[in-house]
Scaffold this motif. Sequence first.
Motif, PDB file in Angstrom:
ATOM      1  N   GLU A 105      -5.627  -3.641  43.611  1.00  0.00           N
ATOM      2  CA  GLU A 105      -4.105  -3.701  43.995  1.00  0.00           C
ATOM      3  C   GLU A 105      -4.918  -3.084  45.928  1.00  0.00           C
ATOM      4  N   TYR A 106      -3.997  -3.009  46.454  1.00  0.00           N
ATOM      5  CA  TYR A 106      -3.635  -2.840  47.247  1.00  0.00           C
ATOM      6  C   TYR A 106      -3.071  -1.272  47.846  1.00  0.00           C
ATOM      7  N   LEU A 107      -2.830  -1.220  48.963  1.00  0.00           N
ATOM      8  CA  LEU A 107      -2.565   0.020  50.230  1.00  0.00           C
ATOM      9  C   LEU A 107      -1.859  -0.429  51.457  1.00  0.00           C
ATOM     10  N   LEU A 108      -0.356  -0.314  51.274  1.00  0.00           N
ATOM     11  CA  LEU A 108       0.128  -0.503  52.888  1.00  0.00           C
ATOM     12  C   LEU A 108      -0.654   0.769  53.594  1.00  0.00           C
ATOM     13  N   SER A 109      -0.695  -0.244  54.958  1.00  0.00           N
ATOM     14  CA  SER A 109      -0.991   0.459  55.766  1.00  0.00           C
ATOM     15  C   SER A 109      -0.783  -0.420  57.004  1.00  0.00           C
ATOM     16  N   GLN A 110      -1.083  -0.357  58.998  1.00  0.00           N
ATOM     17  CA  GLN A 110      -0.627  -0.481  59.770  1.00  0.00           C
ATOM     18  C   GLN A 110      -1.735  -0.842  61.030  1.00  0.00           C
ATOM     19  N   LEU A 111      -1.386  -1.323  61.705  1.00  0.00           N
ATOM     20  CA  LEU A 111      -2.391  -0.890  62.650  1.00  0.00           C
ATOM     21  C   LEU A 111      -2.137   0.153  63.533  1.00  0.00           C
ATOM     22  N   VAL A 127     -12.629   4.234  61.622  1.00  0.00           N
ATOM     23  CA  VAL A 127     -11.646   4.481  61.385  1.00  0.00           C
ATOM     24  C   VAL A 127     -10.688   4.720  60.026  1.00  0.00           C
ATOM     25  N   GLN A 128     -11.639   5.846  59.172  1.00  0.00           N
ATOM     26  CA  GLN A 128     -10.686   6.289  58.481  1.00  0.00           C
ATOM     27  C   GLN A 128      -9.945   7.124  59.182  1.00  0.00           C
ATOM     28  N   ASN A 129     -10.088   7.716  60.127  1.00  0.00           N
ATOM     29  CA  ASN A 129      -9.478   9.124  60.691  1.00  0.00           C
ATOM     30  C   ASN A 129      -8.613   8.158  61.426  1.00  0.00           C
ATOM     31  N   LEU A 130      -8.304   6.947  62.534  1.00  0.00           N
ATOM     32  CA  LEU A 130      -7.215   6.636  63.196  1.00  0.00           C
ATOM     33  C   LEU A 130      -6.447   6.158  62.085  1.00  0.00           C
ATOM     34  N   LEU A 131      -7.085   5.752  60.625  1.00  0.00           N
ATOM     35  CA  LEU A 131      -5.153   5.469  59.590  1.00  0.00           C
ATOM     36  C   LEU A 131      -5.034   6.321  59.271  1.00  0.00           C
ATOM     37  N   ASP A 132      -5.781   7.879  58.945  1.00  0.00           N
ATOM     38  CA  ASP A 132      -5.065   8.687  58.479  1.00  0.00           C
ATOM     39  C   ASP A 132      -4.731   9.419  59.635  1.00  0.00           C
ATOM     40  N   TYR A 133      -4.178   9.738  60.781  1.00  0.00           N
ATOM     41  CA  TYR A 133      -3.974  10.067  61.359  1.00  0.00           C
ATOM     42  C   TYR A 133      -2.235   9.224  61.846  1.00  0.00           C
ATOM     43  N   ASP A 134      -2.979   8.217  62.178  1.00  0.00           N
ATOM     44  CA  ASP A 134      -1.459   6.952  62.235  1.00  0.00           C
ATOM     45  C   ASP A 134      -0.598   7.059  61.037  1.00  0.00           C
ATOM     46  N   GLN A 135      -0.899   7.311  59.614  1.00  0.00           N
ATOM     47  CA  GLN A 135      -0.129   7.291  58.470  1.00  0.00           C
ATOM     48  C   GLN A 135       0.889   8.828  58.624  1.00  0.00           C
ATOM     49  N   ARG A 136       0.460   9.448  59.539  1.00  0.00           N
ATOM     50  CA  ARG A 136       0.618  10.854  58.646  1.00  0.00           C
ATOM     51  C   ARG A 136       1.869  10.835  59.875  1.00  0.00           C
ATOM     52  N   HIS A 137       2.066   9.854  61.168  1.00  0.00           N
ATOM     53  CA  HIS A 137       3.019   9.901  61.863  1.00  0.00           C
ATOM     54  C   HIS A 137       4.026   8.915  61.991  1.00  0.00           C
ATOM     55  N   GLY A 138       4.303   8.227  61.084  1.00  0.00           N
ATOM     56  CA  GLY A 138       4.820   7.690  60.193  1.00  0.00           C
ATOM     57  C   GLY A 138       4.897   5.658  59.890  1.00  0.00           C
ATOM     58  N   TYR A 139       5.906   5.590  59.877  1.00  0.00           N
ATOM     59  CA  TYR A 139       5.901   3.377  58.826  1.00  0.00           C
ATOM     60  C   TYR A 139       6.309   3.170  59.969  1.00  0.00           C
ATOM     61  N   ARG A 140       6.033   2.011  60.965  1.00  0.00           N
ATOM     62  CA  ARG A 140       6.810   1.279  62.442  1.00  0.00           C
ATOM     63  C   ARG A 140       7.546  -0.082  61.788  1.00  0.00           C
ATOM     64  N   GLY A 141       7.184   0.103  60.132  1.00  0.00           N
ATOM     65  CA  GLY A 141       7.795  -1.292  59.996  1.00  0.00           C
ATOM     66  C   GLY A 141       6.581  -2.373  59.942  1.00  0.00           C
ATOM     67  N   ALA A 142       7.628  -3.484  59.420  1.00  0.00           N
ATOM     68  CA  ALA A 142       7.074  -4.961  59.275  1.00  0.00           C
ATOM     69  C   ALA A 142       6.766  -5.320  60.519  1.00  0.00           C
ATOM     70  N   ILE A 143       5.518  -5.888  60.459  1.00  0.00           N
ATOM     71  CA  ILE A 143       4.983  -7.169  61.404  1.00  0.00           C
ATOM     72  C   ILE A 143       5.951  -8.066  62.334  1.00  0.00           C
ATOM     73  N   ALA A 144       6.523  -8.474  60.557  1.00  0.00           N
ATOM     74  CA  ALA A 144       7.649 -10.378  60.903  1.00  0.00           C
ATOM     75  C   ALA A 144       8.128  -9.760  59.339  1.00  0.00           C
ATOM     76  N   ASN A 145       9.337 -10.741  59.436  1.00  0.00           N
ATOM     77  CA  ASN A 145       9.562 -10.854  57.946  1.00  0.00           C
ATOM     78  C   ASN A 145      10.452 -12.800  57.943  1.00  0.00           C
ATOM     79  N   PRO A 146       9.574 -14.037  57.710  1.00  0.00           N
ATOM     80  CA  PRO A 146      10.112 -15.307  58.418  1.00  0.00           C
ATOM     81  C   PRO A 146      11.363 -15.650  57.038  1.00  0.00           C
ATOM     82  N   TRP A 147      11.219 -14.285  55.841  1.00  0.00           N
ATOM     83  CA  TRP A 147      12.843 -15.044  54.802  1.00  0.00           C
ATOM     84  C   TRP A 147      13.901 -15.056  55.514  1.00  0.00           C
ATOM     85  N   LEU A 148      13.851 -14.118  56.917  1.00  0.00           N
ATOM     86  CA  LEU A 148      15.356 -13.640  57.092  1.00  0.00           C
ATOM     87  C   LEU A 148      15.987 -15.188  57.689  1.00  0.00           C
ATOM     88  N   MET A 149      17.010 -15.195  57.551  1.00  0.00           N
ATOM     89  CA  MET A 149      17.293 -16.875  57.350  1.00  0.00           C
ATOM     90  C   MET A 149      17.691 -17.031  59.035  1.00  0.00           C
TER      91      MET A 149
END
Length: 863
Positions: free
Chosen positions: A429-435, A305-327
Amino acid sequence: MKFVRWLITISLTLGVLGTMFVAGVAVFFSRDLPDVTTLKDVQLQTPMLVYSRDGKLMSQFGEKRRIPLAIEQVPQQMVDAFLAVEDARFYEHPGIDVIGVARAFVSLVTTGERRQGASTITMQVARNFYLTRDKTFRRKIREILLAWRIEQLLTKDQILELYVNKIPLGYRAHGVGAAAEVYFGKTVDELTLPEIAVIAGLPKAPSVLNPIHSIERATERRNVVLSRMLAVNAITQAQFDEASVAPLQGKYHGPAVEMNAPYVAEMVRQFMVEKYGEEAAYTQGYRVHTTVDSTLQQAAIHAVVQNLLDYDQRHGYRGAIANPWLMGEEDNVTLQMPSPPWDTAQTKKYLKKFKSYQSLSPAMVQEVGEQSATIALKTGQLSSINWDGMKWARAFISDDKQGPAPKTAGEILQPGDVVMVQPAPESGEYLLSQLPEASAALIAMDPKDGAIQALVGGFSFNLSQFNRAFQAKRQMGSNIKPFIYSSAFAQNYTLASLIADAPISHWDASAGVTWRPKNSPNTYDGDTRLRLGLAQSKNVMSVRLLRSVGIEKVRQHLAKFGFPLSDIPPNESLALGSASFTPMEVVNAFSMIANGGYQVKNHLIEEVEDQHGNRIFHHQPLVACPECEKIDEERVSAQEELDALVDEPADLFALCPAYPVDEANRAPHVIPTPNTFLVTQAMNSAIWGGGNWSAGTGWNGTGWRAARALKRHDIAGKTGTTNDAKDAWFSGFQPSIVATSWIGFDDHKRKLGSTKYNNNLNKEQIIGTEFGAKTALPAWIKFMEVALKDIPVQPFTAPDNIVSVRIDRSSGKLSQQIGNNSRFEFFVAGTEPTQYSEPPRTTVDPFTDANADTPVTDDDELF
């Protein structure tokens, strides 16, 4: 007097007729009644339980949750509660409560409705085991008749035991043991009086009176039970007063799983269904004991799990899953102005759409500061992400390209973003992550008998049930080279044999192209010893070895390691790992190098017990037994000596040591131990390198990170990377454990890519092209840090027919020089070089010879 006689006659006639009627009804409805004697040996439907080797519950399978209990294990207060509310005269009546029947009959006559039941506990047992719940007179009569028979067959305590184990209590819980776990997460002996009363009140309507469905109705029913217990003096007034006002919580509790290993559990489920059938596997209460060690399994999960998260994060952030506040988001209309923040209820309701995986959970960004953000969790709780928890998140552009390092939180997040977060260690606190989008697998096993000690088939079983550990066939890349080299050693090549490390250009007439395999990095050193060739993963040397040995001989040799011959390509690409195998097949093959060439078979299930604890299956693994071969040799030698001395030879069987492993359980010895020892030596150099760094002759193997992290010399390993870095591997072992780590994308077309330096992070970050040493090895190291923690160093011991001589590093020939240009090397006896690289000296004078006092370098030590 005539009237009296008439009345008596009428009464007797009616009595006789009534008796005849009742007898007739009994006979009529008794014709097809089930045989209640089956209750003596009843098999309650009990789920299958899966345990680790050290007794930790990993999973359970079955539609009905049940924890069978002996009546002695049920708390007396629980017995009292059930008797008070269900059948207060249970120990007095013969299975039918005449008073209760009369009361129910009067109620039926006066109201015209069935408002009161008359079922005793014995009658409920009859219904639960043999009848439906249809409210008909026919069913009730059959229930009464069965109850009478049951009372003749069983004791009251036996009947009560069946009742408390069989009765359905809602949420798939059958019996009080399962109900205690489902509603309160406890065993029955841990329940409080109010909790006992809740469970005792469930039989009337388990689907609506339980605290998960309705706290109010469950509380009301609980207090009815407590009132009945007070009325029959089962509790005191003080106990009633305290229990009736106790707060009640409604929460579903899953099985008391102590270690979550779903990929392992699913493999067990498939085995049990195949062996015993689906119905039996889920209902007979089998207890399956696996070979998995809970500590190692958790270490493997964390490493992957940690190795996949490390690999994924060094390749960059793909953005939010959703944003329902956008009207207007749902209408595919996006406005620049976000809607006002939601209240807690809205946020919680929306976040329920998103699942949690491993340590990752969904959260909604509430506010964004300069270098921080406030988030709302799925529970509605507010927390924060500071700069250290998000500064990694430069934009993902492609697998080979990332955006610039962000400087503010606003470049990463905006209010309303739904993101995945994970807890920050110890800070609250929390860390920003992604699947992660990449996948991985890790398997560890005991090389002596093939027992699987840990297995992970992906990032999350809830995300994907595809078990890459034994289902994904992936190209091996350089992970195949130890087996290529083993085939060369089988043809009398040695660790000191020289092979040209030079470019290859080969015209392929059938394909109409020129094949030019290259080293990575694209550098060449000329004639190079095989030890260095494997340790530094020289591609062109592997190709030349394959050519020299012969493709078919190599294929046949690889098949001895358990690789299916049909999956071994009959061309030179084999030398670079074009063959595709599962991680399970790969780790099994490496186990044979680790154990001295014995063909063990991996296995996961050690034994199976029935619900009574009787063993019904026990796996007898094939065991690598070098001691057995030594005993064989000693017996033959001793027998020959005795035969030569006496006319009538005696049997020495009783005089020699006993075999530690039965002959039928010995693993076949298919690769000579000296062969695997030489491969191990080269793989050890892949970890530790060689030469003398202070003298300028030092060099690294491809797995040098393992040496730096683990700091022990009893490890050997090999990296592996395929063309275009679509698959990355690391396989390695210590004498007591072997493990394989793989990482790649399920989409075979996708590359693992490369990364550039992130200015926000420290100098220890991984950059450049992804390959085995960077991408798969970190998971292997994390796992081995735990696996080897309490295991003492076990040096690789040379077999009896291995000799060690000093050779010249450049030529591989014998040397008398003691210094940086020579080293000791291992050879199978008879294959050591016979020529010297320089004229041999007959004598050495330590007072005049300049080399006599040259210190031995690290590379001279025989690890």
